[in-house]
Scaffold this motif. Structure first.
Motif, mmCIF file in Angstrom:
data_model
loop_
_atom_site.group_PDB
_atom_site.id
_atom_site.type_symbol
_atom_site.label_atom_id
_atom_site.label_comp_id
_atom_site.label_asym_id
_atom_site.label_seq_id
_atom_site.Cartn_x
_atom_site.Cartn_y
_atom_site.Cartn_z
ATOM 1 N N ALA A 176 50.643 58.986 9.244
ATOM 2 C CA ALA A 176 52.143 58.632 9.676
ATOM 3 C C ALA A 176 52.014 59.107 11.439
ATOM 4 N N GLN A 177 51.308 60.542 11.546
ATOM 5 C CA GLN A 177 51.172 60.417 13.666
ATOM 6 C C GLN A 177 49.760 59.405 14.013
ATOM 7 N N THR A 178 49.036 59.414 13.287
ATOM 8 C CA THR A 178 47.975 57.692 13.591
ATOM 9 C C THR A 178 48.483 56.906 14.361
ATOM 10 N N ILE A 179 49.956 56.333 13.516
ATOM 11 C CA ILE A 179 49.935 55.532 14.282
ATOM 12 C C ILE A 179 51.696 55.309 15.478
ATOM 13 N N ASN A 180 52.579 56.443 15.093
ATOM 14 C CA ASN A 180 52.850 56.885 15.683
ATOM 15 C C ASN A 180 52.254 56.891 17.215
ATOM 16 N N GLU A 181 51.390 58.198 17.079
ATOM 17 C CA GLU A 181 50.584 58.288 18.761
ATOM 18 C C GLU A 181 50.263 57.087 19.126
ATOM 19 N N LEU A 182 49.601 56.191 18.328
ATOM 20 C CA LEU A 182 49.301 54.232 19.235
ATOM 21 C C LEU A 182 50.515 54.034 19.876
ATOM 22 N N TRP A 183 51.445 53.846 19.149
ATOM 23 C CA TRP A 183 52.901 53.220 19.907
ATOM 24 C C TRP A 183 53.492 54.058 20.332
ATOM 25 N N ARG A 184 53.416 55.222 20.876
ATOM 26 C CA ARG A 184 53.127 56.436 21.998
ATOM 27 C C ARG A 184 52.301 55.143 22.951
ATOM 28 N N TRP A 185 51.614 55.593 22.807
ATOM 29 C CA TRP A 185 50.617 54.990 23.715
ATOM 30 C C TRP A 185 50.312 53.010 24.296
ATOM 31 N N ILE A 186 51.057 52.982 23.951
ATOM 32 C CA ILE A 186 51.241 50.965 23.880
ATOM 33 C C ILE A 186 52.396 50.905 24.850
ATOM 34 N N LYS A 187 53.312 51.743 24.506
ATOM 35 C CA LYS A 187 54.706 51.964 25.217
ATOM 36 C C LYS A 187 54.726 52.112 26.365
ATOM 37 N N LYS A 188 53.865 53.141 26.192
ATOM 38 C CA LYS A 188 54.109 54.163 27.991
ATOM 39 C C LYS A 188 52.847 53.375 29.103
ATOM 40 N N LYS A 189 52.426 52.511 27.978
ATOM 41 C CA LYS A 189 51.233 51.797 28.675
ATOM 42 C C LYS A 189 49.691 52.497 29.196
ATOM 43 N N GLU A 190 49.244 53.562 28.120
ATOM 44 C CA GLU A 190 47.969 54.724 28.561
ATOM 45 C C GLU A 190 46.928 54.225 27.548
ATOM 46 N N LEU A 191 46.790 53.830 26.566
ATOM 47 C CA LEU A 191 45.965 52.962 25.819
ATOM 48 C C LEU A 191 44.668 52.714 26.398
ATOM 49 N N ASN A 192 43.513 53.341 26.911
ATOM 50 C CA ASN A 192 42.909 53.247 27.158
ATOM 51 C C ASN A 192 41.160 53.126 26.652
ATOM 52 N N SER A 196 40.290 58.491 14.100
ATOM 53 C CA SER A 196 40.444 59.294 13.417
ATOM 54 C C SER A 196 41.356 59.007 12.137
ATOM 55 N N SER A 197 40.589 58.525 11.576
ATOM 56 C CA SER A 197 40.942 58.186 9.827
ATOM 57 C C SER A 197 41.004 55.686 10.056
ATOM 58 N N PRO A 198 41.067 55.848 8.568
ATOM 59 C CA PRO A 198 40.419 54.393 7.890
ATOM 60 C C PRO A 198 41.257 53.325 8.727
ATOM 61 N N LEU A 199 42.287 53.735 8.542
ATOM 62 C CA LEU A 199 43.715 52.772 9.535
ATOM 63 C C LEU A 199 43.501 52.817 10.699
ATOM 64 N N GLY A 200 42.905 53.928 11.344
ATOM 65 C CA GLY A 200 43.329 53.944 13.247
ATOM 66 C C GLY A 200 41.924 53.050 13.477
ATOM 67 N N ARG A 201 40.156 52.817 11.989
ATOM 68 C CA ARG A 201 39.644 52.249 12.538
ATOM 69 C C ARG A 201 39.584 51.086 12.797
ATOM 70 N N ILE A 202 40.685 50.641 11.188
ATOM 71 C CA ILE A 202 41.279 48.957 11.512
ATOM 72 C C ILE A 202 42.180 48.326 12.659
ATOM 73 N N LEU A 203 43.456 49.458 13.637
ATOM 74 C CA LEU A 203 43.730 49.092 14.064
ATOM 75 C C LEU A 203 43.151 49.198 16.178
ATOM 76 N N ALA A 204 42.208 49.682 15.507
ATOM 77 C CA ALA A 204 40.890 50.215 16.919
ATOM 78 C C ALA A 204 40.176 48.600 16.840
ATOM 79 N N GLY A 205 39.734 48.157 15.919
ATOM 80 C CA GLY A 205 38.659 46.829 15.637
ATOM 81 C C GLY A 205 39.813 45.506 16.029
ATOM 82 N N GLY A 206 41.714 45.961 16.114
ATOM 83 C CA GLY A 206 41.991 44.730 16.090
ATOM 84 C C GLY A 206 42.560 44.960 17.558
ATOM 85 N N LEU A 207 42.408 45.806 18.547
ATOM 86 C CA LEU A 207 42.835 46.471 19.625
ATOM 87 C C LEU A 207 41.698 46.113 20.630
ATOM 88 N N MET A 208 40.433 46.392 20.337
ATOM 89 C CA MET A 208 39.315 45.978 21.112
ATOM 90 C C MET A 208 38.827 44.444 21.428
#
Length: 208
Positions: free
Chosen positions: A41-57, A67-79
């Motif tokens: 759960a902390q993976t997705i919560n941290e991602l939402w915080r990054w997106i909301k604060k425009k801190e994603l880099n 970070s995790s299999p879920l993180g791998r999937i989401l990072a693949g889409g964001l890239m």
């Protein structure tokens, strides 16, 4: 225990080997398929915080990916988000297919163990009964000790095969179900991410 294995004959060797393999796979999958490891759960919560604060880099995307299999999937889409919705979805699907393959690792061998161990037990039963009939042909039915040896071998291998197959089958079905549940959860998070990135959904205070 050794005497019991010895009484079961040569087919107890592959049955015992199957039991060790099944136990190893079950323990490994229990550890690997923990929801807290696959989709924390902390993976997705941290991602939402990054997106909301425009801190994603790029650095945070790399951290998300590892970070995790879920993180791998989401990072693949964001890239590939900048290339449009369809490319982003295709990137997510590509990463998801590889993640699902990893989640299902060793489940086919576990299913194979559940299938072949009763057959090994049945083969042991047939061999034991052949010995019984061979003894009857040679010495008649008067030698109860020799007859009991063949019958004992037949029953031991059958019981051993079933004793391995039943928990292996239960484990196989359980882990297939767990993988399905994890995949559904990750699909929901991936769809949510696509909608957020492309402006179809707002991030609320708690996450998304």
């Amino acid at each position: 225990m050794f005497e019991l294995l010895k009484a079961g004959g040569i087919l107890m060797v592959p049955i015992v080997a199957c039991s060790i393999l099944a136990l190893a796979i079950i323990l490994e999958r229990f550890w690997t398929l923990r929801p807290s490891r696959v989709a924390p759960a902390q993976t997705i919560n941290e991602l939402w915080r990054w997106i909301k604060k425009k801190e994603l880099n790029g650095r945070k995307l790399k951290a998300l990916q590892g970070s995790s299999p879920l993180g791998r999937i989401l990072a693949g889409g964001l890239m590939n988000a900048k290339h449009g919705r369809e490319i982003m979805k295709e990137s997510i699907e590509h990463e998801a297919s590889q993640v699902i393959h990893d989640l299902e690792r060793f489940l086919n061998p576990l299913g194979t163990v559940a299938t072949i161990t009763p057959l090994l037990g049945l083969l042991g039963t047939v061999i034991g009964m052949i010995k019984v009939f061979a003894e009857i042909q040679l010495a008649g039915v008067g030698n109860a000790g020799n007859l009991a040896g063949g019958i004992s071998e037949a029953l031991i291998t059958t019981a051993a095969g079933l004793s391995v197959a039943i928990p292996a089958l239960i484990g196989h079905r359980y882990f297939i179900r767990r993988v399905d549940e994890l995949v559904v959860g990750m699909e929901q998070e991936a769809i949510k991410l696509v909608e957020v990135v492309h402006g179809d959904r707002e991030i609320d205070v708690e996450g998304a």
